[in-house]
Design a protein around this motif. Structure first.
Motif, PDB file in Angstrom:
ATOM      1  N   ILE A  52       0.852  -1.194   0.000  1.00 31.00           N
ATOM      2  CA  ILE A  52       0.000   0.000   0.000  1.00 31.00           C
ATOM      3  C   ILE A  52       0.882   1.236   0.000  1.00 31.00           C
ATOM      4  O   ILE A  52       1.778   1.372   0.836  1.00 31.00           O
ATOM      5  CB  ILE A  52      -0.926   0.040   1.230  1.00 31.00           C
ATOM      6  N   LEU A  53       0.644   2.119  -0.958  1.00 27.63           N
ATOM      7  CA  LEU A  53       1.257   3.448  -0.948  1.00 27.63           C
ATOM      8  C   LEU A  53       0.282   4.343  -0.198  1.00 27.63           C
ATOM      9  O   LEU A  53      -0.816   4.625  -0.683  1.00 27.63           O
ATOM     10  CB  LEU A  53       1.468   3.955  -2.383  1.00 27.63           C
ATOM     11  N   MET A  54       0.666   4.781   0.996  1.00 28.70           N
ATOM     12  CA  MET A  54      -0.280   5.451   1.900  1.00 28.70           C
ATOM     13  C   MET A  54       0.162   6.879   2.232  1.00 28.70           C
ATOM     14  O   MET A  54       1.218   7.082   2.843  1.00 28.70           O
ATOM     15  CB  MET A  54      -0.373   4.640   3.200  1.00 28.70           C
ATOM     16  N   ASP A  55      -0.651   7.838   1.858  1.00 31.09           N
ATOM     17  CA  ASP A  55      -0.391   9.220   2.246  1.00 31.09           C
ATOM     18  C   ASP A  55      -0.519   9.341   3.761  1.00 31.09           C
ATOM     19  O   ASP A  55      -1.394   8.717   4.370  1.00 31.09           O
ATOM     20  CB  ASP A  55      -1.401  10.141   1.546  1.00 31.09           C
ATOM     21  N   ILE A  56       0.345  10.106   4.384  1.00 33.28           N
ATOM     22  CA  ILE A  56       0.290  10.266   5.840  1.00 33.28           C
ATOM     23  C   ILE A  56      -0.850  11.198   6.239  1.00 33.28           C
ATOM     24  O   ILE A  56      -1.660  10.886   7.109  1.00 33.28           O
ATOM     25  CB  ILE A  56       1.626  10.809   6.387  1.00 33.28           C
ATOM     26  N   ARG A  57      -0.915  12.344   5.581  1.00 33.86           N
ATOM     27  CA  ARG A  57      -1.874  13.371   5.996  1.00 33.86           C
ATOM     28  C   ARG A  57      -3.077  13.390   5.066  1.00 33.86           C
ATOM     29  O   ARG A  57      -2.965  13.776   3.907  1.00 33.86           O
ATOM     30  CB  ARG A  57      -1.204  14.739   6.010  1.00 33.86           C
ATOM     31  N   MET A  58      -4.213  12.969   5.599  1.00 34.04           N
ATOM     32  CA  MET A  58      -5.464  12.967   4.844  1.00 34.04           C
ATOM     33  C   MET A  58      -6.598  13.393   5.761  1.00 34.04           C
ATOM     34  O   MET A  58      -6.523  13.198   6.972  1.00 34.04           O
ATOM     35  CB  MET A  58      -5.757  11.563   4.290  1.00 34.04           C
ATOM     36  N   MET A  81       4.768   4.731   3.320  1.00 36.10           N
ATOM     37  CA  MET A  81       4.122   5.996   3.605  1.00 36.10           C
ATOM     38  C   MET A  81       4.600   7.066   2.619  1.00 36.10           C
ATOM     39  O   MET A  81       5.776   7.125   2.262  1.00 36.10           O
ATOM     40  CB  MET A  81       4.424   6.450   5.034  1.00 36.10           C
ATOM     41  N   LEU A  82       3.685   7.909   2.209  1.00 36.04           N
ATOM     42  CA  LEU A  82       3.984   9.016   1.297  1.00 36.04           C
ATOM     43  C   LEU A  82       3.963  10.322   2.074  1.00 36.04           C
ATOM     44  O   LEU A  82       3.028  10.592   2.824  1.00 36.04           O
ATOM     45  CB  LEU A  82       2.937   9.076   0.177  1.00 36.04           C
ATOM     46  N   THR A  83       5.003  11.117   1.908  1.00 36.39           N
ATOM     47  CA  THR A  83       5.059  12.390   2.619  1.00 36.39           C
ATOM     48  C   THR A  83       5.688  13.463   1.735  1.00 36.39           C
ATOM     49  O   THR A  83       6.379  13.151   0.766  1.00 36.39           O
ATOM     50  CB  THR A  83       5.865  12.254   3.925  1.00 36.39           C
ATOM     51  N   THR A  84       5.434  14.706   2.080  1.00 35.04           N
ATOM     52  CA  THR A  84       5.997  15.833   1.340  1.00 35.04           C
ATOM     53  C   THR A  84       7.344  16.256   1.909  1.00 35.04           C
ATOM     54  O   THR A  84       8.163  16.830   1.213  1.00 35.04           O
ATOM     55  CB  THR A  84       5.017  17.032   1.387  1.00 35.04           C
ATOM     56  N   PHE A  85       7.572  15.950   3.205  1.00 30.00           N
ATOM     57  CA  PHE A  85       8.787  16.405   3.877  1.00 30.00           C
ATOM     58  C   PHE A  85       9.566  15.227   4.423  1.00 30.00           C
ATOM     59  O   PHE A  85       9.001  14.355   5.070  1.00 30.00           O
ATOM     60  CB  PHE A  85       8.429  17.339   5.039  1.00 30.00           C
ATOM     61  N   ASP A  86      10.890  15.186   4.200  1.00 29.86           N
ATOM     62  CA  ASP A  86      11.653  14.024   4.654  1.00 29.86           C
ATOM     63  C   ASP A  86      11.823  13.968   6.166  1.00 29.86           C
ATOM     64  O   ASP A  86      12.198  12.937   6.708  1.00 29.86           O
ATOM     65  CB  ASP A  86      13.010  13.936   3.948  1.00 29.86           C
ATOM     66  N   LEU A  87      11.526  15.054   6.857  1.00 30.40           N
ATOM     67  CA  LEU A  87      11.573  15.023   8.324  1.00 30.40           C
ATOM     68  C   LEU A  87      10.197  15.268   8.934  1.00 30.40           C
ATOM     69  O   LEU A  87      10.069  15.819  10.020  1.00 30.40           O
ATOM     70  CB  LEU A  87      12.593  16.042   8.849  1.00 30.40           C
ATOM     71  N   ASP A  88       9.190  14.859   8.226  1.00 30.56           N
ATOM     72  CA  ASP A  88       7.821  14.929   8.738  1.00 30.56           C
ATOM     73  C   ASP A  88       7.741  14.119  10.037  1.00 30.56           C
ATOM     74  O   ASP A  88       8.059  12.936  10.055  1.00 30.56           O
ATOM     75  CB  ASP A  88       6.884  14.331   7.683  1.00 30.56           C
ATOM     76  N   PHE A 102       9.248   4.890   3.794  1.00 34.08           N
ATOM     77  CA  PHE A 102       8.500   6.038   3.302  1.00 34.08           C
ATOM     78  C   PHE A 102       9.131   6.583   2.044  1.00 34.08           C
ATOM     79  O   PHE A 102      10.308   6.344   1.752  1.00 34.08           O
ATOM     80  CB  PHE A 102       8.392   7.125   4.373  1.00 34.08           C
ATOM     81  N   LEU A 103       8.325   7.293   1.286  1.00 35.78           N
ATOM     82  CA  LEU A 103       8.765   7.920   0.046  1.00 35.78           C
ATOM     83  C   LEU A 103       8.316   9.371   0.041  1.00 35.78           C
ATOM     84  O   LEU A 103       7.231   9.695   0.529  1.00 35.78           O
ATOM     85  CB  LEU A 103       8.131   7.224  -1.173  1.00 35.78           C
ATOM     86  N   LEU A 104       9.144  10.227  -0.518  1.00 33.47           N
ATOM     87  CA  LEU A 104       8.712  11.593  -0.757  1.00 33.47           C
ATOM     88  C   LEU A 104       7.820  11.592  -1.998  1.00 33.47           C
ATOM     89  O   LEU A 104       8.032  10.815  -2.930  1.00 33.47           O
ATOM     90  CB  LEU A 104       9.920  12.503  -0.978  1.00 33.47           C
ATOM     91  N   LYS A 105       6.844  12.477  -2.017  1.00 33.64           N
ATOM     92  CA  LYS A 105       5.895  12.496  -3.136  1.00 33.64           C
ATOM     93  C   LYS A 105       6.540  12.929  -4.451  1.00 33.64           C
ATOM     94  O   LYS A 105       5.987  12.669  -5.515  1.00 33.64           O
ATOM     95  CB  LYS A 105       4.705  13.399  -2.813  1.00 33.64           C
TER      96      LYS A 105
END
Length: 218
Positions: A52-58, A81-88, A102-105
């Motif tokens: 599952i590629l899962m966005d963190i913030r929804m 997990m998908l995130t916009t910031f590498d230190l989220d 995790f992966l950056l978007k």
């Protein structure tokens, strides 16, 4: 289609569409999509994806809560997990909850496909330097530790291996540091995972910090 079956979870349709196109163009089957955590939990139950590629913030149920619910029921499912910031700060909570990385978007297309295939094999997607920074920054944030493990079940050599894993060393680096073969290192790592009931290397790093085996300064 070859490789793992994937569920894409993100509240932005453009992201979901882009990832679907990238993966299918590289021979990876996309089993379905979901726009929020609650829909992801239901979709996982229905579709049984491998990854599952899962966005963190929804909105509504976020990716971390969804990951916890899914992994509690489907231990073999792997979540990136998908995130916009590498230190989220939420990435650390996601790793502690059992996410495999995790992966950056803004990930490149080839990296996205490679990451999905990697975790689909049961490995963790772990960039040691980034993961170590995450754990150092958030492991001692005053909250309740997400992972509790009794390290007394480990042998002295296994404790040594776990310490070095916590510092971000790869199997090859571990072998060099301990003057062991990579095959022997892999055996030690597998035993650590089994004894501590760990899913993968991501959780091993979390455990090393949360038990104090490794500290931010060490």
């Amino acid at each position: 289609m070859t490789g793992p079956r994937v569920l894409i979870v993100d509240d932005q349709e453009l992201i979901r569409t882009g990832f679907r196109l990238i993966l299918t163009a590289r021979g990876i089957e996309v089993a379905g999509e979901a726009a929020d955590g609650a829909a992801a939990v239901e979709a996982e139950r229905r579709l049984r994806p491998d990854v599952i590629l899962m966005d963190i913030r929804m909105p509504g149920m976020d990716g971390i809560e969804a990951a916890k619910r899914i992994l509690a029921r489907s231990a073999d499912c792997r979540i990136l997990m998908l995130t916009t910031f590498d230190l989220d700060r939420y990435v650390y909570a996601a790793l502690a909850a059992g996410a495999s990385g995790f992966l950056l978007k803004d990930v490149t297309a080839d990296h996205l496909a490679a990451a999905v295939r990697l975790v689909g094999t049961g490995d963790a997607l772990l960039a040691p330097s980034i993961t170590r920074r995450l754990v150092q920054r958030f492991a001692a944030d005053g909250g309740t530790p997400a992972v509790h493990r009794d390290l007394s079940v480990l042998t002295p050599r296994e404790l040594e291996v776990l310490t070095l894993m916590g510092r971000g060393l790869s199997n090859a680096e571990l072998a060099g540091s301990l003057t062991l073969s990579e095959a022997t290192v892999k055996t030690h790592v597998a035993r650590i995972f089994s004894k501590l009931d760990l899913r993968d290397r991501a959780q091993a790093v979390v455990v090393a910090y949360e038990t104090g085996l490794v500290t931010p300064s060490g």
